[in-house]
Design a protein around this motif. Structure first.
Motif, PDB file in Angstrom:
ATOM      1  N   THR A 661       0.814  -1.205   0.000  1.00 16.23           N
ATOM      2  CA  THR A 661       0.000   0.000   0.000  1.00 16.23           C
ATOM      3  C   THR A 661       0.851   1.260   0.000  1.00 16.23           C
ATOM      4  O   THR A 661       0.751   2.106  -0.889  1.00 16.23           O
ATOM      5  CB  THR A 661      -0.929   0.007   1.230  1.00 16.23           C
ATOM      6  N   ILE A 662       1.707   1.407   1.024  1.00 13.71           N
ATOM      7  CA  ILE A 662       2.508   2.625   1.157  1.00 13.71           C
ATOM      8  C   ILE A 662       3.997   2.333   1.272  1.00 13.71           C
ATOM      9  O   ILE A 662       4.791   3.249   1.452  1.00 13.71           O
ATOM     10  CB  ILE A 662       2.043   3.444   2.378  1.00 13.71           C
ATOM     11  N   GLY A 663       4.376   1.068   1.188  1.00 16.76           N
ATOM     12  CA  GLY A 663       5.788   0.714   1.207  1.00 16.76           C
ATOM     13  C   GLY A 663       6.375   0.509   2.584  1.00 16.76           C
ATOM     14  O   GLY A 663       7.263  -0.308   2.770  1.00 16.76           O
ATOM     15  N   VAL A 664       5.886   1.264   3.572  1.00 17.69           N
ATOM     16  CA  VAL A 664       6.420   1.143   4.933  1.00 17.69           C
ATOM     17  C   VAL A 664       5.328   0.774   5.918  1.00 17.69           C
ATOM     18  O   VAL A 664       5.516   0.866   7.123  1.00 17.69           O
ATOM     19  CB  VAL A 664       7.110   2.452   5.377  1.00 17.69           C
ATOM     20  N   GLY A 665       4.165   0.364   5.412  1.00 14.08           N
ATOM     21  CA  GLY A 665       3.032   0.021   6.276  1.00 14.08           C
ATOM     22  C   GLY A 665       3.046  -1.435   6.671  1.00 14.08           C
ATOM     23  O   GLY A 665       4.090  -2.047   6.853  1.00 14.08           O
ATOM     24  N   ARG A 666       1.845  -2.014   6.728  1.00 10.09           N
ATOM     25  CA  ARG A 666       1.693  -3.381   7.223  1.00 10.09           C
ATOM     26  C   ARG A 666       1.128  -4.289   6.145  1.00 10.09           C
ATOM     27  O   ARG A 666       0.342  -3.879   5.299  1.00 10.09           O
ATOM     28  CB  ARG A 666       0.758  -3.402   8.437  1.00 10.09           C
TER      29      ARG A 666
END
Length: 1283
Positions: A661-666
Motif C-alpha cells: 500500500t505505502i511501502g512502509v506500512g503493514r
C-alpha cells in the motif's frame, strides 16, 4: 570357550573401562545422575547425557531399538520427511522443524489383522516418583483407513518381564505435532520404556514421536555431612525430603526410609484386602477391588494400567467404570469406618492417590458424613494417565465417615481408580453407633442440553446455563474455575463476600509432580472469531522474579494446544500492581477449556501470583463483528473481515515495514524461515458471505519469496465445510509484489474464502496485502496456472479444450504440467487426433475480455505439442471490435517437453481477448496443451538480447521438478532485501535498487542441495557465446555450475568457486542438437551466489565469429520490409513524375531557345567583380548574378534544350541507383547476425535520406515559383546586402 573375537574384545574393553573409570560401572549407568564429569555414564540411555533429551538426530537414536515382532510387516524407523511435502507422516521433525530433522515413525502396514510395532529404550533404573517424559507425538490418518483404538501407547517393561501401560493418547487424527507427558513414577529396579503402535491399515509415518525429554527423574542426591534444611527429613541415603512427603504412601527417598517410621498411620494399598473401607453403596454402580491383570492385559484402553503402590499390573486398587451390562447409575461411593471427632489443632488428614482417565471419568469427590453430608474436596473430569496425590484435612465435632464418590459418564473408555490411602493418627476409629446422615438432595437437572451449557448464549430463564462458566460477571462465575493441579502448587479461589473482592491465586499443594499449577474452566463454546477473554493479573512481591503465568486452550478434539499468552517476571512490588490483558481466543470449532497455568519461583507471603476480573466478550459462535470495508482490506489497522483459523498449525502475522500500500506500512505474512514454526497449514478465514447471483472477483497483491518458499492457496468453503481450490502459486516469484485476480463463482448458500499458506518449504516468505472483493467477474488475470480453475478461459469450435492433469490424461496429453511438474498439476489441452479434430477444423480457447491500454505488453506461455503431425497452435489478439491479429504460431512436434512461447500485444486502448487456436492436421493420438500464461507489462525481449533482470527473469525460469532440484533461484535487490546476505549493489545499475538473481546458503535447508535456472530451448549451434556476471563471496563455500542440457543429459561447461565481487564470464557453447543453458547453484553452509546481465549470442561465438550462418534465427523484419516497400514505391512515383516533367520541360526548353536573346545573355555567367568596398562603407555591394539556375528558377533559366534534358536525366539515374542500393543493403543486412545487426533497419535510414532529398527538391521548386512571381529588376541595378 568364547570363539567370537569381537565379543571378547568388547567385554575386555568394558572391564578395563570400568576399572579405569569407576563412574562407568554398570551400577551407575542410566540412573538419571551424571556420575562422570562428562556424563559419559548416561550416554545412550534413551537420552543424551546432561540434557536427558533425545531428538533422534544422531544415528544411534540414543540407544532406542526397534523390537517389533514382525518387523517386515510393521516396525519403527528413523526417518526424515523427504524432499517434498509428504502425503503421509509429519511435514517436518519437531526439534529442528525442517526437512533435515529426524524423528521416529512407523512403516506402512497393510494387513487384515492388527500388527504391532514396538520401540524399546535401553535399560534404565531407579526413577523417582516425579519422573516423567515430555514428548511430541504425531497421529494422522492420512489414508482415511482409521487409526484404530490404540495407534500409540507407552508401557514400562519391568525386570521381571511384566509390563504396565503408562500412557494412552486419544486416537484423534491431527496433521501436526502434539505435546504429551508420560508419568513414569517411582520404579526401584531396572526397567525399559516401550512405545507401541497397533494398526491393521496405515501409511508410512502416520504414527511418530520426537523430542523426548526426561524430567525430574533422579532421586534426591545425597548431602554427606550436611544437615537437612528446616522442614525436611534426612533419608538413609543422606538425601533430604520434605516432611509432607513422610508417611504419604510414596517412596520419595528412594530407599523407603521416609515410609518406615509411620506408627499410628492407617495405610491401605489394597494388596491384602479392603482394610477398613466399605464398598457398600446406595447406587447400583459399585467400586471393585481389582488389579490390571484382572481387567485386561491385551486392551490398553481398559483400566488404569498399573497400581500406585507397586507401579505394576499385579498391584491392586479400587476401580469403577461402566459395567459390561451398561450404565444404570452414574455414581458410585465407598466409605471409611466411623471416626472420632477432630479439632483444628489435630485434624484428621487423609492422603490418597487417584487415577482419573478417559472420557468416562466425570470427577471424584470426598465427602464428610456427620450430621449431614457435605463435600470437602473434589477434582472434576479426567486428569490423565497419572496417579495424583490428594490431601484432605477434616475438622468436625461429631462422629463422621469419609465418603469417596465417583461420577461416571457413559462413553467408550476410561474410569476412576483409588489407591494407597493413608489416614493420619488423628483419624481414630470409633465403634459408637451413629445413624446415617441425611443424604443431600441430588443436583438439579440441567435446564438445557449439555452442549448448550457454557456456549456463551443464555438458554435458561435464570441464566443458570452460563452462571458458572468462569466469567466473573456472574455471582458464581468465579466458581467455574476448577483446580486440576497435580504438583506442589495449586490455584485457590479467594472470595470476600463483604468487600465483593475475588481472585484466583497460587498456593502450596500436596501433589508430587514438579508441574505448573493449573486451573480450568468448564467445557465452553464453540466460539466465534471475535471471542476475547479479558482479565487482570498481578505477579507481585519483593523478589526480582516472581514466576510465570500463561493461558492455554485445551481443545476437546485436538487436546492441549500451544500457549496462547504468557508472562514471566513481575508486575511490581506493591500488591495493587495489576495489569490488564485483552486476549483473543478467536474461533474454535470444537468445545474447549481455557486454562491458567502458573509456577511461582518461591511460594511465600513475599511473592504472589493472582488473576481477577475474568470476562468473556463476543464469544458466541454465530457472532461476527461489523467490518466497514468488509473483505477489502489493506491491513494497516486490523484484519477487517478476516480472522485467524485456530484449527490450523500456525497464524499469519502482521508484518511492519513491508507492504504494497505505502511501502512502509503493514501486510500479512508467514515467514517459513521462522524457527518456531511447525506444521503444514496457516489459514486466514473470511467472515461468512451471503449468496448471490453474480460471480465475484477477489483481487490482492502477494509475495512468494525465497529459495524454498511453500505454497499460497485461495480456497472457497461452502456451508457444509467442503473446500474448493480457486487459485494457487508456489515456488520463487521474486522479492516484489505481484497482482492476482481470483474469480469466485456465484454461490447459492453462505460461503467463506480462505487464504492458506502451506509450509512445504522452510526458507521463504509468503505475504498478502491490499485485498479487494467485488461483486463482478474478474478480467483476464495476468498469471494463470490453471491450478484449481480455468481463470475465465472458455472453449469453442469443433472440439473443446479440456481442463486436465497428468493423472486424468488418458493415452494423449502431457503426463506432467509445467507449473508443478507433477501429474497432479493442471493445464488446458485439446485432442488434435484426426478422429477428434479433423484436418482444418479448429478448437479455440478464449480468455475473458481485458481492458486495452496504450502500451505494448508481452504474453508468455508454455505449450506442449505431442504426437506425429499434431497440428498447429496459433495465438491471436482479438479486439472486441475488429479483426484478430496473429501474434504466435507453431506446428511442430518437438518432443515430450513444455516449450516457452511469447508475443507482443498492442491493443491501443481497445478491449480485447486472447484466442489460442488449435488446428487439426490429421495426426493420430496427438494433442496441444498450454499452461502458465503470464501477461507482462513490458514488450517481449528478443531471444539473445541482454537480460538485466530489471524487468523480471526474461526467458529464464526455475524448474519445479523435484527429481532435478530442491530449491529455487530468487530475484531481489539490495534495497528490498531484509533477510538474506546479498551483494551491496547489482552489476547493471551499480546501485542498491538494481536487481539480480541469487541463491543463498542457510541452515534452513540441507547442504549440497541445488537450484537449477533454465533458459528457453535454443537451436543447435557450432558456436554460441554465453556471457554473464557472477558474485560469490570469498567466504562462501557454495558452487556455481553451468551446463548444457540436451536430450535430458547434462554436459558441464563451467564450474565457479570463490569469485569475489562481480566478475564477467564468457563461455563458448557447441551443441549438435537442441539444448538449454542451465545455471546450477550448489548450496554450501554459508554465503550466496548472485547472477546478473546474462546474454547469449546465438550463432556467434565469444570471439565474435559467425558460426551458424545457415541456422541464424530469422529476425522479425516486418518493419524494415514495410519501410523498404514504402521507399521503393515513393521513388518509383517520383521517377514517373520526373519523366512527365522531363517531357514537358523539353518542350518548354525548345520554345525558349527560339525567342530573342536578352542583351545580357551573351555575357551569361559569373563576373569576377566580387566586392567594391570603400573606406567608410558599411555595405557590401553584390553585383547582379545573371541567369543563375537556382536563383532564377528552372522556368526562367535561358538554356538550351540539351542542358535541360541532361539535368532531368541525371536525377532519374540517381533515383534508380538509390533503389538498387536500398535492396542491396536490405539483403546484406538480413545476413548479418542479429547480435551484430544495427539497431535501425537500413531501409529506414534510406527512407529518411529520401525525405531529405525530397525536401530539398520541393524547397527548390517553391523558390523558383516565387522568383517567377516577382517583377524583374533593371539590368544594372545592384543587389544591396547589409553587412
Amino acid at each position: 570357550m568364547m570363539k567370537n573375537p569381537p565379543v571378547v574384545l568388547l567385554l575386555t574393553l568394558q572391564l578395563v573401562g570400568s576399572w579405569a573409570f569407576p563412574c562407568l560401572s554398570q551400577e551407575l549407568r542410566c540412573d538419571f545422575v551424571c556420575d562422570c564429569t562428562d556424563c559419559a555414564d548416561e550416554r545412550e540411555c534413551g537420552y543424551a547425557r546432561r540434557t536427558f533429551e533425545c531428538d533422534f538426530e544422531d544415528e544411534g537414536i540414543c540407544g532406542w531399538t526397534d523390537q517389533s515382532i514382525n518387523a517386515a510387516v510393521y516396525s519403527w524407523e528413523r526417518r526424515q520427511r523427504g524432499d517434498t511435502l509428504p502425503d503421509s507422516g509429519p511435514s517436518s521433525d519437531f526439534t529442528i522443524g525442517t526437512a533435515t530433522g529426524s524423528f521416529m515413525g512407523v512403516t506402512a502396514v497393510k494387513t487384515s489383522s492388527l500388527s504391532s510395532a514396538v520401540l524399546t529404550s535401553p535399560v534404565m533404573k531407579d526413577s523417582s516418583p516425579t519422573c516423567r517424559i515430555r514428548l511430541r507425538y504425531f497421529l494422522w490418518d492420512s489414508g482415511h483407513t482409521g487409526l484404530g483404538s490404540s495407534p500409540l501407547w507407552a508401557s514400562i517393561l519391568h525386570h521381571d518381564s511384566s509390563e504396565a501401560v503408562v500412557w494412552r493418547p486419544e486416537a484423534i487424527s491431527v496433521r501436526g505435532w502434539r505435546e504429551a507427558t508420560i508419568y513414569l513414577g517411582r520404579i526401584p529396579a531396572t526397567f525399559q520404556i516401550r512405545l507401541h503402535s497397533q494398526r491393521s491399515m496405515g501409511t508410512r509415518g502416520d504414527v511418530a514421536v520426537d523430542q523426548l525429554e526426561f524430567l525430574d527423574c533422579a532421586l534426591p542426591l545425597p548431602l554427606p555431612g550436611e544437615e537437612c534444611p528446616a522442614g525436611m527429613m534426612k533419608c538413609k541415603s543422606e538425601s533430604c525430603v520434605n516432611l509432607r512427603q513422610v508417611c504419604d504412601g510414596s517412596d520419595d527417598c528412594g530407599d523407603g526410609s521416609d515410609e518406615e517410621h509411620c506408627a499410628g498411620f492407617r495405610r491401605c494399598d489394597f494388596e491384602e484386602g479392603l482394610c477398613d473401607w466399605n464398598l457398600d453403596s446406595l447406587s447400583t454402580l459399585t467400586w471393585v477391588r481389582k488389579n490390571q491383570e484382572q481387567i485386561s492385559i491385551t486392551d490398553p484402553l481398559k483400566g488404569p494400567g498399573r497400581d500406585h503402590s507397586n507401579n505394576s499390573i499385579t498391584g491392586h486398587f479400587l476401580y469403577v467404570t461402566v459395567p459390561d451390562g451398561g450404565l444404570t447409575a452414574d455414581w458410585a461411593a465407598f466409605q471409611s469406618p466411623q471416626l472420632e471427632p477432630t479439632n483444628s489443632s489435630h485434624p484428621c488428614k487423609m492422603v490418597m492417590y487417584t487415577h482419573q482417565f478417559g472420557p468416562r471419568s466425570g470427577g471424584l469427590t470426598v465427602l464428610v458424613a456427620d450430621r449431614n453430608i457435605y463435600p470437602v474436596w473434589e477434582r472434576a473430569g479426567a486428569i490423565g494417565d497419572v496417579w495424583v496425590k490428594a490431601e484432605v484435612e477434616i475438622v468436625t465435632d461429631a462422629v463422621f465417615q469419609i465418603v469417596i464418590m465417583a461420577a461416571i459418564r457413559d462413553f467408550a473408555y476410561g474410569g476412576i481408580a483409588v489407591d494407597s490411602i493413608v489416614l493420619s493418627p488423628e483419624c481414630r476409629v470409633t465403634f459408637v453407633n451413629q445413624t446415617w446422615a441425611k443424604f443431600p438432595d441430588p443436583p438439579k437437572d440441567p435446564c438445557t442440553e449439555p452442549d448448550k451449557m457454557c456456549d456463551f448464549h443464555v438458554d435458561c430463564k435464570d441464566e443458570g446455563d452460563e452462571a458458572k462458566c468462569g466469567d466473573f460477571s456472574y455471582d458464581d462465575g468465579s466458581t467455574g474455575w476448577t483446580d486440576t493441579s497435580i504438583g506442589s502448587q495449586q490455584w485457590v479461589l479467594y472470595k470476600n463476600f463483604t468487600s465483593k473482592e475475588e481472585y484466583l491465586y497460587v498456593a502450596k499443594a500436596p501433589g508430587q509432580q514438579l508441574t505448573d499449577a493449573q486451573t480450568r474452566t468448564p467445557i465452553l463454546g464453540p466460539t466465534g472469531p471475535a471471542c476475547t477473554m479479558k482479565f487482570d493479573y498481578a505477579l507481585t512481591g519483593n523478589p526480582s522474579h516472581i514466576g510465570e503465568l500463561s493461558v492455554r486452550v485445551i481443545d476437546s478434539q485436538l487436546g492441549p494446544l500451544p500457549r496462547l499468552w504468557e508472562f514471566s517476571g513481575k508486575t511490581g512490588t506493591q500488591e495493587e500492581s495489576w495489569q490488564h490483558v485483552d486476549l483473543s481466543i478467536g474461533q474454535r470449532r470444537n468445545r474447549i477449556q481455557l486454562v491458567f497455568e502458573a509456577r511461582a519461583k518461591k511460594l511465600c507471603p513475599c511473592a504472589k501470583i493472582r488473576v481477577r476480573n475474568v470476562h468473556f466478550v463476543d464469544c458466541h459462535a454465530d457472532y461476527f463483528p461489523f467490518a466497514p470495508t468488509a473483505l477489502s482490506c489493506n491491513f494497516e489497522s486490523d484484519l477487517c473481515g478476516w480472522y485467524q483459523d485456530n484449527s490450523d498449525n500456525y497464524d499469519w502475522t502482521m508484518l511492519h515495514g513491508m507492504d504494497h500500500t505505502i511501502g512502509v506500512g503493514r501486510s500479512l505474512a508467514v515467514d517459513m524461515w521462522s524457527p518456531p514454526l511447525r506444521g503444514v497449514f496457516g489459514r486466514l478465514m473470511s467472515f461468512p458471505q451471503s449468496p448471490g447471483l453474480t460471480d465475484y472477483c477477489l483481487s490482492f497483491f502477494y509475495k512468494l519469496y525465497g529459495p524454498d518458499t511453500g505454497v499460497l492457496n485461495v480456497k472457497l468453503l461452502d456451508k457444509g465445510g467442503s473446500e474448493t481450490l480457486l487459485w494457487t502459486r508456489s515456488g520463487a516469484h521474486g522479492n516484489t509484489w505481484h497482482e492476482a485476480h481470483c474469480p469466485v463463482p456465484h454461490q447459492l448458500t453462505n460461503f467463506q474464502l480462505m487464504f492458506e499458506a502451506v509450509r512445504s518449504g522452510f526458507d521463504g516468505r509468503l505475504a498478502i496485502d491490499d485485498v479487494t472483493f467485488v461483486g463482478r467477474p474478474c478480467s483476464v488475470p495476468r498469471i494463470c496456472s490453471f491450478e484449481g480453475q480455468q481463470c475465465g478461459y472458455s472453449s469453442s469450435g469443433k472440439i473443446n479444450w479440456l481442463h486436465r492433469s497428468g493423472r486424468t490424461a488418458t493415452n494423449t496429453g502431457p503426463k506432467i504440467d509445467h507449473t508443478l511438474e507433477t501429474d497432479r498439476g493442471f493445464y488446458m489441452m485439446v485432442n488434435t487426433g484426426a478422429n477428434i479434430l479433423p484436418v482444418g477444423q479448429t478448437g479455440v480457447l478464449t480468455s475473458a475480455v481485458r481492458q486495452g491500454i496504450a502500451k505494448t505488453e508481452c504474453i508468455h506461455f508454455w505449450y506442449h505439442m505431442g504426437g506425429e503431425n499434431p497440428g498447429s497452435l496459433k495465438l491471436y489478439m482479438k479486439p472486441v471490435k475488429g479483426e484478430r491479429v496473429e501474434i504466435f504460431s507453431d506446428s511442430l512436434n518437438q518432443g515430450d517437453v513444455w516449450r516457452r512461447g511469447s508475443g507482443n500485444v498492442s491493443s491501443t486502448l481497445v478491449d480485447w481477448q486472447f484466442e489460442f487456436e488449435a488446428v487439426g492436421a490429421g495426426g493420430k493420438n496427438t494433442h496441444i496443451a498450454v499452461d502458465d500464461i503470464f501477461l507482462s507489462s513490458h514488450p517481449c525481449e528478443d531471444q539473445g538480447s541482454p537480460c538485466s533482470l530489471e524487468r523480471g527473469m526474461c526467458s529464464w525460469s526455475n524448474t519445479q521438478n523435484i527429481e532435478v532440484d530442491k530449491l529455487d533461484w530468487e530475484l531481489t535487490s539490495p534495497e528490498a532485501e531484509t533477510h538474506y546476505s546479498t551483494p551491496g549493489e547489482d552489476h547493471t545499475m551499480g546501485t542498491e535498487r538494481g536487481h539480480f538473481l541469487f541463491f543463498p546458503s542457510t541452515s534452513r535447508t540441507a547442504a549440497n542441495q541445488n537450484a537449477q535456472l533454465l533458459s528457453s530451448h535454443l537451436p543447435s549451434t557450432r558456436g554460441t557465446c554465453l556471457k554473464f556476471w557472477a558474485y560469490l563471496p570469498y567466504s562462501s563455500n557454495s558452487e556455481l555450475r553451468v551446463w548444457r542440457l540436451a536430450q535430458n543429459q547434462l554436459h558441464q561447461l563451467l564450474v565457479v568457486r570463490e569469485v569475489g565481487p562481480w566478475r564477467r564470464f564468457d563461455v563458448n557453447i557447441t551443441s549438435f542438437e537442441e539444448y538449454q543453458i542451465v545455471f546450477e547453484g550448489i548450496k554450501g553452509t554459508s554465503g550466496f551466489i548472485a547472477l546478473d546481465d546474462i546474454l547469449y549470442t546465438v550463432g556467434v561465438n565469444c570471439a565474435k565469429e559467425i558460426t551458424d550462418v545457415d541456422k541464424l534465427p530469422k529476425p522479425d523484419n516486418a518493419g524494415g520490409i514495410a519501410a523498404s516497400v514504402i521507399v521503393v514505391l515513393l521513388l518509383i512515383g517520383t521517377l514517373i513524375a520526373l519523366l512527365i516533367y522531363f517531357l514537358r520541360t523539353r518542350e518548354e526548353c525548345s520554345t525558349s531557345s527560339a525567342r530573342p536573346s536578352s542583351p545580357y545573355s551573351a555575357g551569361a555567367g559569373f563576373t569576377n567583380e566580387t566586392y567594391e568596398p570603400g573606406p567608410t562603407q558599411d555595405r557590401v555591394i553584390i553585383p547582379l548574378q545573371r541567369n543563375h539556375p537556382m536563383a532564377a528558377g528552372f522556368n526562367n533559366v535561358s538554356r538550351t534544350a540539351r542542358f535541360c534534358s541532361s539535368a532531368v536525366l541525371i536525377i532519374i539515374i540517381i533515383i534508380i541507383i538509390i533503389i538498387i542500393i536500398i535492396w542491396t543493403v536490405w539483403v546484406c543486412t538480413a545476413l548479418i547476425p542479429e547480435a551484430r545487426r544495427p539497431r535501425m533497419d537500413p531501409a529506414v535510414l534510406i527512407f529518411l535520406l529520401y525525405v531529405m532529398i525530397a525536401h530539398e527538391l520541393v524547397c527548390g521548386w517553391m523558390q523558383s515559383r516565387k522568383q517567377r512571381a516577382k517583377p524583374r529588376s533593371p539590368p544594372d541595378a545592384p543587389l544591396v546586402r547589409s553587412t
